[in-house]
Design a protein around this motif. Structure first.
Motif, PDB file in Angstrom:
ATOM      1  N   ALA A  87       0.827  -1.207   0.000  1.00 22.64           N
ATOM      2  CA  ALA A  87       0.000   0.000   0.000  1.00 22.64           C
ATOM      3  C   ALA A  87       0.863   1.259   0.000  1.00 22.64           C
ATOM      4  O   ALA A  87       0.560   2.246  -0.681  1.00 22.64           O
ATOM      5  CB  ALA A  87      -0.925  -0.020   1.221  1.00 22.64           C
ATOM      6  N   HIS A  88       1.946   1.228   0.750  1.00 18.51           N
ATOM      7  CA  HIS A  88       2.872   2.367   0.792  1.00 18.51           C
ATOM      8  C   HIS A  88       3.510   2.582  -0.579  1.00 18.51           C
ATOM      9  O   HIS A  88       3.637   3.721  -1.065  1.00 18.51           O
ATOM     10  CB  HIS A  88       3.949   2.118   1.843  1.00 18.51           C
ATOM     11  CG  HIS A  88       4.908   3.255   2.000  1.00 18.51           C
ATOM     12  ND1 HIS A  88       6.060   3.357   1.245  1.00 18.51           N
ATOM     13  CD2 HIS A  88       4.884   4.349   2.824  1.00 18.51           C
ATOM     14  CE1 HIS A  88       6.711   4.453   1.596  1.00 18.51           C
ATOM     15  NE2 HIS A  88       6.017   5.072   2.554  1.00 18.51           N
ATOM     16  N   ALA A 119      -3.038  -4.542 -16.501  1.00  8.53           N
ATOM     17  CA  ALA A 119      -2.513  -3.939 -15.275  1.00  8.53           C
ATOM     18  C   ALA A 119      -3.200  -2.612 -14.994  1.00  8.53           C
ATOM     19  O   ALA A 119      -3.557  -2.315 -13.847  1.00  8.53           O
ATOM     20  CB  ALA A 119      -1.004  -3.746 -15.393  1.00  8.53           C
ATOM     21  N   ARG A 120      -3.403  -1.824 -16.025  1.00  5.78           N
ATOM     22  CA  ARG A 120      -4.047  -0.513 -15.840  1.00  5.78           C
ATOM     23  C   ARG A 120      -5.484  -0.667 -15.328  1.00  5.78           C
ATOM     24  O   ARG A 120      -5.897   0.007 -14.381  1.00  5.78           O
ATOM     25  CB  ARG A 120      -4.044   0.248 -17.162  1.00  5.78           C
ATOM     26  CG  ARG A 120      -4.609   1.665 -17.070  1.00  5.78           C
ATOM     27  CD  ARG A 120      -4.619   2.338 -18.433  1.00  5.78           C
ATOM     28  NE  ARG A 120      -5.508   1.646 -19.363  1.00  5.78           N
ATOM     29  CZ  ARG A 120      -6.844   1.814 -19.362  1.00  5.78           C
ATOM     30  NH1 ARG A 120      -7.413   2.630 -18.482  1.00  5.78           N
ATOM     31  NH2 ARG A 120      -7.583   1.165 -20.235  1.00  5.78           N
ATOM     32  N   GLN A 121      -6.231  -1.580 -15.943  1.00  3.84           N
ATOM     33  CA  GLN A 121      -7.627  -1.738 -15.546  1.00  3.84           C
ATOM     34  C   GLN A 121      -7.760  -2.346 -14.148  1.00  3.84           C
ATOM     35  O   GLN A 121      -8.610  -1.931 -13.364  1.00  3.84           O
ATOM     36  CB  GLN A 121      -8.365  -2.595 -16.568  1.00  3.84           C
ATOM     37  CG  GLN A 121      -8.554  -1.911 -17.914  1.00  3.84           C
ATOM     38  CD  GLN A 121      -9.608  -2.597 -18.763  1.00  3.84           C
ATOM     39  OE1 GLN A 121     -10.534  -3.207 -18.252  1.00  3.84           O
ATOM     40  NE2 GLN A 121      -9.464  -2.474 -20.078  1.00  3.84           N
ATOM     41  N   ALA A 127      -6.167  -1.551  -6.865  1.00  5.25           N
ATOM     42  CA  ALA A 127      -4.725  -1.731  -7.060  1.00  5.25           C
ATOM     43  C   ALA A 127      -4.113  -2.650  -6.015  1.00  5.25           C
ATOM     44  O   ALA A 127      -3.308  -3.533  -6.336  1.00  5.25           O
ATOM     45  CB  ALA A 127      -4.028  -0.372  -7.040  1.00  5.25           C
ATOM     46  N   LEU A 128      -4.489  -2.471  -4.750  1.00  6.70           N
ATOM     47  CA  LEU A 128      -3.893  -3.288  -3.692  1.00  6.70           C
ATOM     48  C   LEU A 128      -4.287  -4.748  -3.841  1.00  6.70           C
ATOM     49  O   LEU A 128      -3.460  -5.647  -3.650  1.00  6.70           O
ATOM     50  CB  LEU A 128      -4.319  -2.751  -2.322  1.00  6.70           C
ATOM     51  CG  LEU A 128      -3.702  -3.471  -1.113  1.00  6.70           C
ATOM     52  CD1 LEU A 128      -2.181  -3.408  -1.169  1.00  6.70           C
ATOM     53  CD2 LEU A 128      -4.216  -2.860   0.193  1.00  6.70           C
ATOM     54  N   GLU A 129      -5.533  -4.997  -4.177  1.00  7.87           N
ATOM     55  CA  GLU A 129      -5.987  -6.371  -4.360  1.00  7.87           C
ATOM     56  C   GLU A 129      -5.246  -7.039  -5.509  1.00  7.87           C
ATOM     57  O   GLU A 129      -4.844  -8.209  -5.409  1.00  7.87           O
ATOM     58  CB  GLU A 129      -7.492  -6.394  -4.632  1.00  7.87           C
ATOM     59  CG  GLU A 129      -8.062  -7.801  -4.820  1.00  7.87           C
ATOM     60  CD  GLU A 129      -9.532  -7.768  -5.176  1.00  7.87           C
ATOM     61  OE1 GLU A 129      -9.860  -7.709  -6.380  1.00  7.87           O
ATOM     62  OE2 GLU A 129     -10.366  -7.771  -4.245  1.00  7.87           O
ATOM     63  N   ALA A 130      -5.049  -6.309  -6.608  1.00 13.68           N
ATOM     64  CA  ALA A 130      -4.346  -6.871  -7.758  1.00 13.68           C
ATOM     65  C   ALA A 130      -2.911  -7.232  -7.400  1.00 13.68           C
ATOM     66  O   ALA A 130      -2.410  -8.310  -7.767  1.00 13.68           O
ATOM     67  CB  ALA A 130      -4.373  -5.875  -8.915  1.00 13.68           C
TER      68      ALA A 130
END
Length: 232
Positions: A87-88, A119-121, A127-130
């Motif tokens: 996350a950081h 990756a963008r989608q 984002a963190l889950e991906a």
């Protein structure tokens, strides 16, 4: 297109509680039965055998619960630390994290343009889950659950160990050297087969595997009890 919905019933979501339950039940049967057989082989009377069995069952269940909780809690702490680190990184270096995720997808077989778009989608969605799933390998189905593991381990240990203790409470001491091993092997075979079916494996192979190690443990403990003539 027929429009028929195709569904597959995967079993991986069972891995957390199933592992703890199988481990607890197996340990409950093997350790309690081995303890009782060892003490019976040493020539103890029925009251001593039963007392040792109840004490071993209680201590074992608490030990299993504590051990599972501590070990899985350590795994949970590690997962949490990795998620905080990720996350950081996403907050302070978002573009580099995007490139990192795209590189992962390229390594898995996507062409460069498609990998960038995926990756963008995915990062736009969560984002963190991906990154947790595809970079670290953390998913909701496989994430650590300490209380669940502790409960299933202790409950399964108690259930598995209760059968040898019940046999010790109802049968004469002279019969326990053959009764408890026979009962334990039957229980282990049922446990191994059931666990294998729940996990999608061969029930025969699961039963044989569990019975082999259980029989070995009881045989060695009986030999120690007979050799030293003391409760072990």
């Amino acid at each position: 297109m027929s429009g028929t919905h195709h569904s597959e019933h995967h079993r991986i979501h069972r891995s957390g509680w199933l592992r703890a339950a199988v481990l607890g039940a197996n340990d409950g049967i093997v350790s309690t039965a081995s303890l009782l057989v060892g003490i019976a082989a040493a020539g103890a009377d029925s009251a001593q055998i039963l007392l040792a069995g109840v004490a071993g069952l209680t201590a074992g269940a608490m030990s299993m619960a504590a051990g599972e909780y501590v070990s899985v809690k350590s795994q949970e702490d590690t997962e949490r630390a990795d998620l905080q680190m990720e996350a950081h990184a996403l907050e302070h270096n978002h573009e580099a994290e995007h490139r990192e995720l795209a590189a992962i997808y390229r390594e898995r077989g996507l062409d460069a343009e498609l990998a960038e778009e995926v990756a963008r989608q995915l990062m736009r969605h969560n984002a963190l889950e991906a990154h947790a799933r595809d970079e670290i390998g953390i998913t909701a189905e496989l994430s650590a659950q300490p209380l669940q593991a502790a409960f299933w381990s202790a409950a399964a240990f108690t259930l598995g160990g209760a059968f040898p203790v019940a046999a010790a409470a109802t049968a004469p001491a002279a019969a326990l050297l053959w009764l408890i091993p026979s009962l334990a092997i039957a229980l282990l075979a049922a446990l191994g087969a059931t666990a294998a079916v729940a996990g999608g494996a061969s029930p025969l192979r699961g039963a044989v595997r569990v019975c082999f190690w259980g029989t070995l443990a009881m045989g060695l403990t009986a030999a120690v009890g007979r050799l030293f003539g003391v409760a072990v």
